[in-house]
Design a protein around this motif. Structure first.
Motif, PDB file in Angstrom:
ATOM      1  N   ARG A 149     -61.167 -20.514  22.050  1.00 21.26           N
ATOM      2  CA  ARG A 149     -60.184 -21.210  22.880  1.00 21.26           C
ATOM      3  C   ARG A 149     -60.819 -21.910  24.086  1.00 21.26           C
ATOM      4  N   ALA A 150     -62.095 -21.628  24.325  1.00 22.61           N
ATOM      5  CA  ALA A 150     -62.736 -22.172  25.528  1.00 22.61           C
ATOM      6  C   ALA A 150     -63.036 -23.662  25.372  1.00 22.61           C
ATOM      7  N   TYR A 151     -63.073 -24.355  26.505  1.00 20.24           N
ATOM      8  CA  TYR A 151     -63.557 -25.731  26.523  1.00 20.24           C
ATOM      9  C   TYR A 151     -65.065 -25.690  26.770  1.00 20.24           C
ATOM     10  N   PRO A 152     -65.782 -26.718  26.295  1.00 17.56           N
ATOM     11  CA  PRO A 152     -67.245 -26.676  26.415  1.00 17.56           C
ATOM     12  C   PRO A 152     -67.746 -26.391  27.836  1.00 17.56           C
ATOM     13  N   HIS A 153     -67.070 -26.934  28.853  1.00 13.34           N
ATOM     14  CA  HIS A 153     -67.608 -26.754  30.206  1.00 13.34           C
ATOM     15  C   HIS A 153     -67.567 -25.291  30.650  1.00 13.34           C
ATOM     16  N   GLN A 154     -66.814 -24.470  29.902  1.00 12.90           N
ATOM     17  CA  GLN A 154     -66.731 -23.058  30.277  1.00 12.90           C
ATOM     18  C   GLN A 154     -67.871 -22.242  29.669  1.00 12.90           C
ATOM     19  N   LEU A 155     -68.709 -22.894  28.847  1.00 13.26           N
ATOM     20  CA  LEU A 155     -69.804 -22.187  28.193  1.00 13.26           C
ATOM     21  C   LEU A 155     -71.152 -22.593  28.789  1.00 13.26           C
ATOM     22  N   SER A 156     -72.120 -21.676  28.689  1.00  7.97           N
ATOM     23  CA  SER A 156     -73.482 -21.992  29.125  1.00  7.97           C
ATOM     24  C   SER A 156     -74.142 -22.889  28.077  1.00  7.97           C
ATOM     25  N   GLY A 157     -75.295 -23.450  28.450  1.00 13.43           N
ATOM     26  CA  GLY A 157     -76.017 -24.318  27.521  1.00 13.43           C
ATOM     27  C   GLY A 157     -76.356 -23.617  26.216  1.00 13.43           C
ATOM     28  N   GLY A 158     -76.785 -22.355  26.323  1.00 11.26           N
ATOM     29  CA  GLY A 158     -77.146 -21.606  25.120  1.00 11.26           C
ATOM     30  C   GLY A 158     -75.940 -21.422  24.208  1.00 11.26           C
ATOM     31  N   LEU A 159     -74.801 -21.096  24.807  1.00 10.97           N
ATOM     32  CA  LEU A 159     -73.592 -20.900  24.003  1.00 10.97           C
ATOM     33  C   LEU A 159     -73.137 -22.215  23.380  1.00 10.97           C
ATOM     34  N   LYS A 160     -73.270 -23.300  24.141  1.00  8.41           N
ATOM     35  CA  LYS A 160     -72.880 -24.599  23.582  1.00  8.41           C
ATOM     36  C   LYS A 160     -73.718 -24.908  22.358  1.00  8.41           C
ATOM     37  N   LEU A 185     -82.970 -25.376  26.632  1.00  6.28           N
ATOM     38  CA  LEU A 185     -82.546 -24.018  26.990  1.00  6.28           C
ATOM     39  C   LEU A 185     -83.710 -23.214  27.558  1.00  6.28           C
ATOM     40  N   ASP A 186     -83.395 -22.088  28.188  1.00  2.00           N
ATOM     41  CA  ASP A 186     -84.512 -21.335  28.755  1.00  2.00           C
ATOM     42  C   ASP A 186     -85.191 -20.468  27.701  1.00  2.00           C
ATOM     43  N   VAL A 187     -86.404 -20.014  28.038  1.00  3.98           N
ATOM     44  CA  VAL A 187     -87.335 -19.520  27.026  1.00  3.98           C
ATOM     45  C   VAL A 187     -86.802 -18.340  26.216  1.00  3.98           C
ATOM     46  N   THR A 188     -86.132 -17.386  26.886  1.00 11.67           N
ATOM     47  CA  THR A 188     -85.669 -16.215  26.141  1.00 11.67           C
ATOM     48  C   THR A 188     -84.626 -16.623  25.103  1.00 11.67           C
ATOM     49  N   ILE A 189     -83.762 -17.536  25.495  1.00 11.03           N
ATOM     50  CA  ILE A 189     -82.719 -17.975  24.568  1.00 11.03           C
ATOM     51  C   ILE A 189     -83.323 -18.792  23.429  1.00 11.03           C
ATOM     52  N   GLN A 190     -84.354 -19.569  23.738  1.00 12.23           N
ATOM     53  CA  GLN A 190     -85.050 -20.348  22.707  1.00 12.23           C
ATOM     54  C   GLN A 190     -85.427 -19.466  21.531  1.00 12.23           C
ATOM     55  N   ALA A 191     -86.137 -18.374  21.833  1.00 10.03           N
ATOM     56  CA  ALA A 191     -86.633 -17.506  20.767  1.00 10.03           C
ATOM     57  C   ALA A 191     -85.473 -16.937  19.962  1.00 10.03           C
ATOM     58  N   GLN A 192     -84.441 -16.461  20.680  1.00  9.54           N
ATOM     59  CA  GLN A 192     -83.269 -15.891  20.007  1.00  9.54           C
ATOM     60  C   GLN A 192     -82.657 -16.874  19.021  1.00  9.54           C
ATOM     61  N   ILE A 193     -82.418 -18.081  19.505  1.00  5.02           N
ATOM     62  CA  ILE A 193     -81.722 -19.059  18.671  1.00  5.02           C
ATOM     63  C   ILE A 193     -82.574 -19.425  17.467  1.00  5.02           C
ATOM     64  N   LEU A 194     -83.874 -19.604  17.678  1.00  4.86           N
ATOM     65  CA  LEU A 194     -84.732 -19.978  16.557  1.00  4.86           C
ATOM     66  C   LEU A 194     -84.771 -18.878  15.503  1.00  4.86           C
TER      67      LEU A 194
END
Ligand code: ATP
Ligand code: MG
Lengths: 337, 321
Positions: A149-160, A185-194
């Motif tokens: 239900r969220a709009y994009p601006h309510q999410l962080s870059g990683g979540l987007k 995105l920042d480094v920790t999130i990079q690894a997670q997403i990949l």
């Protein structure tokens, strides 16, 4: 493994100061089913343009000039607009480099994924929403119901970016084009997403064209690697070949400048000079202006592909003539200069 | 949200008070009460009549507060009347201004509301269409037509329409007004047509620019990448996002529907507030003019608050606080 996508002689040109400059120049590469092909190269070498050309989404005034882009043997460049629409998002999905701006700011995240699903599958809104929720869980979005239900601006870059990934995977595409999915995105999130992307690839059984300029990521994720320089693919092959036994002086230079491979305490060797801008690309080998092995022929003639083995080719006169440096990579050699 | 509206209204009050002050200064530094009286009464009337007229209209007092007249002066009187909506009588013909406002607002709305509605209904779809075909000859022809329509003076449209349609073809009366619902359309047809043609070029061009700007955004590229067709992209993704800049123009215009159209009303003989304003300007009718400017500034402030509120409706990123 069978061939999924095969790109041959793809050329995309932009008019720059009255001249048509091939931003993507005679690109040839292929991706097998289930394979991860990494497309690497410095900023501005045409990686995103290659991806957009495959999707036939080249922004104006650019235009695909020639070549073939075959998905399971069918040339996408010859499809009608309607047929191409079924391919986009249906059989080939794309994640963009800019997660912050790639979602519609006035539409709820769930609705944007639902739209993607319903463009390709005839399912009710309710079912699509349920599928969307599942996808959110799958790509690791916490509290998925609120995020629907969220709009994009309510999410962080990683979540987007995860919403973008969910959207891209929603139709179980055969090919996912991920254009630097984590650079913003920042480094920790990079690894997670990949890591998640790789897992999802295994689950869904899709192929990935992974665009990046981070050789560390390539080393971790790719099956095969294609290296681009100034609009041309100058070397490609298995990951172990390209990273371990690089042929092209440019690839060798890239590898030497990787922090992980450098000798501790020594200044990172860098490739001398800067990437020329498209308007001033030299006529012969485009790397000639920065190459220590460059001779007259390099400045005059575009080098053809020289095969080292079946799957490992480089476009370089020095390699062809056997005067290139020993294959570099894996182990750092002594100082480059 | 309520706090936001109250704060905005407080700013609005300051703006309106300022407008009233400048209005007063401008008018009485340009013309003295004697000039106004002479204008209303004619040059040849005796001094005593002029003095009496000034007393009747309250123009005999000192302009600004001074010892002995801290409250009994024209500036304080000016504010008192405006803020209590006690507009008084016209300088030119002594009719009560409130009556004239009441009589004029109907004809004005009869012209401006349909004009506003038709303009929107025509220009937004046209602009969407032109933007959908951007960079094709349809788009280029559309832009040329818009610029052509914009370049012609509205006076030329008025005269042209009156001559061609009114005089030569006799389809509609050249000018005049009758509130009888059976015939009012005949009187409104020409001014509506002229207003529509004169405004549509600029509107379509403005909306087209907004639409095209929105269709070059990253999220539109995402929509294309997921397989959206161009028409759907325009209708769903571009239009919704374009509402934000478009609203500024549209919502701000709504309050001014009440004040009518200066040119169309006076040229087509429609007795609305626009025509009243033009007459007041021509006749140096300060008391009518200040009333119209005052109402205009109230509407402007109201329109701005309305615009801000509507942002909150169409843009989820906007929080009013
Ligand atoms: N709209 C455009 N008009 C003209 N040239 C363009 C346009 N868009 C991109 N280019 C040029 O195309 C070239 C390749 O751009 P591209 O975005 O594909 O690079 P990239 O390899 O993805 O770089 P990055 O790593 O920064 O994303 C760049 O040199 C850029 O200057
Ligand atoms: Mg890029």
């Amino acid at each position: 493994m069978s061939r999924l996508l095969s790109v041959e002689g793809l050329t995309t040109r932009f008019p720059l100061a009255g001249v048509h400059v091939p931003i993507v120049d005679e690109s040839t590469f292929a991706i097998d089913r289930g394979e991860v092909l990494a497309l690497v190269g410095e900023s501005g070498c045409g990686k995103s343009m290659t991806a957009l050309s495959i999707m036939r989404l080249v922004p104006k005034p650019g235009r695909i000039h020639s070549g073939r882009v075959e998905l399971l043997g069918r040339d996408l460049l010859g499809l009608s607009v309607t047929e191409m629409r079924a391919v986009r998002g249906g059989r080939i999905s794309m994640i963009f480099q800019e997660p912050m701006t790639s979602l519609n700011p006035v539409m709820r995240c769930g609705d944007q994924v639902v739209e993607a699903i319903r463009l390709h599958d005839e399912v009710s809104r309710k079912d699509a929403l349920a599928r969307c929720r599942e996808l959110f869980v799958q790509v690791g979005i916490p509290d998925p119901d609120a995020r629907l239900r969220a709009y994009p601006h309510q999410l962080s870059g990683g979540l987007k970016q995860r919403v973008m990934i969910a959207m891209a995977l929603s139709t179980r595409p055969e090919l996912l084009i991920a254009d630097e999915p984590t650079t913003a995105l920042d480094v920790t999130i990079q690894a997670q997403i990949l890591r998640q992307l790789l897992e999802l690839r295994r689950e869904i059984g899709m192929s990935i064209l992974l665009i990046t300029h981070d050789l560390g990521i390539v080393n971790e994720l790719a099956d095969r690697v294609a290296v681009m320089y100034a609009g041309r693919i100058i070397e490609q092959g298995e990951r172990t070949d390209v990273l371990g036994r690089a042929l092209h002086p440019y690839t060798q230079g890239l590898l030497r400048s990787m922090p992980a491979l450098a000798t501790p305490g020594r200044r990172l060797p860098e490739i001398p000079g800067v990437v020329p801008s498209p308007a001033e690309w030299p006529m012969g080998c485009r790397f000639a202006t920065r190459c220590q092995l460059a001779e007259d022929r390099c400045r005059r003639e575009v080098p053809g592909a020289t095969a080292r083995s079946d799957n490992h080719v480089a476009s370089c006169h020095a390699v062809e003539e056997g005067r290139a440096q020993a294959p570099a990579g894996g182990e750092p050699e002594g100082a480059a200069r | 949200m309520l706090a936001y509206v109250i704060r905005r209204m407080a700013y609005g009050v300051i703006v309106v008070l300022g407008v009233l002050f400048f209005l007063f200064l401008l008018f009485f530094t340009v013309t003295s009460p004697d000039d106004v009286a002479r204008k209303a009464l004619g040059e040849r009337v005796p001094e005593a009549v002029v003095e009496q007229w000034k007393v009747n209209h309250g123009y005999d007092k000192p302009l600004f507060p001074e010892p002995g007249a801290w409250t009994d002066n024209m500036l304080v009187e000016h504010y008192r009347r405006m803020l209590t909506f006690d507009f008084g009588r016209s300088d030119a013909d002594d009719t009560p201004i409130a009556d004239r406002l009441r009589a004029g607002v109907g004809p004005s709305l009869a012209l401006t509301v349909p004009l506003f509605t038709f303009s929107l209904l025509a220009s937004i779809p046209l602009a969407l269409l032109v933007a959908l075909f951007r960079d094709t000859y349809i788009d280029r022809m559309g832009v040329v037509l818009c610029v052509l329509a914009m370049s012609v003076s509205i006076l030329l449209y008025i005269i042209g329409a009156q001559y061609l349609i009114g005089r030569l073809l006799h389809w509609f009366p050249i000018s005049g007004f009758d509130a009888d619902p059976r015939v009012v359309v005949r009187f409104l047809a020409l001014p509506l047509l002229v207003g529509l043609v004169a405004g549509i070029g600029g509107d379509v061009r403005f909306y087209r620019t907004v639409f095209i700007e929105e269709s070059n955004t990253d999220f539109v590229r995402t929509a294309r990448a997921k397989g959206c067709g161009e028409a759907r992209i325009m209708g769903r993704h571009v239009l919704r996002n374009s509402l934000i800049p478009i609203l500024t123009q549209v919502v701000l215009a709504i309050p001014f529907l009440f004040t009518g159209s200066l040119l169309l009303e006076s040229f087509f003989g429609i007795p609305g507030l626009g025509a009243i304003t033009v007459d007041a300007i021509n006749g140096n009718d300060f008391s009518v003019l200040r009333t119209m400017v005052y109402i205009g500034s109230l509407l402007f402030v109201g329109g701005q608050i309305l615009t801000d509120l509507s942002y909150g409706l169409v843009d989820p990123r906007v929080r009013l606080e």
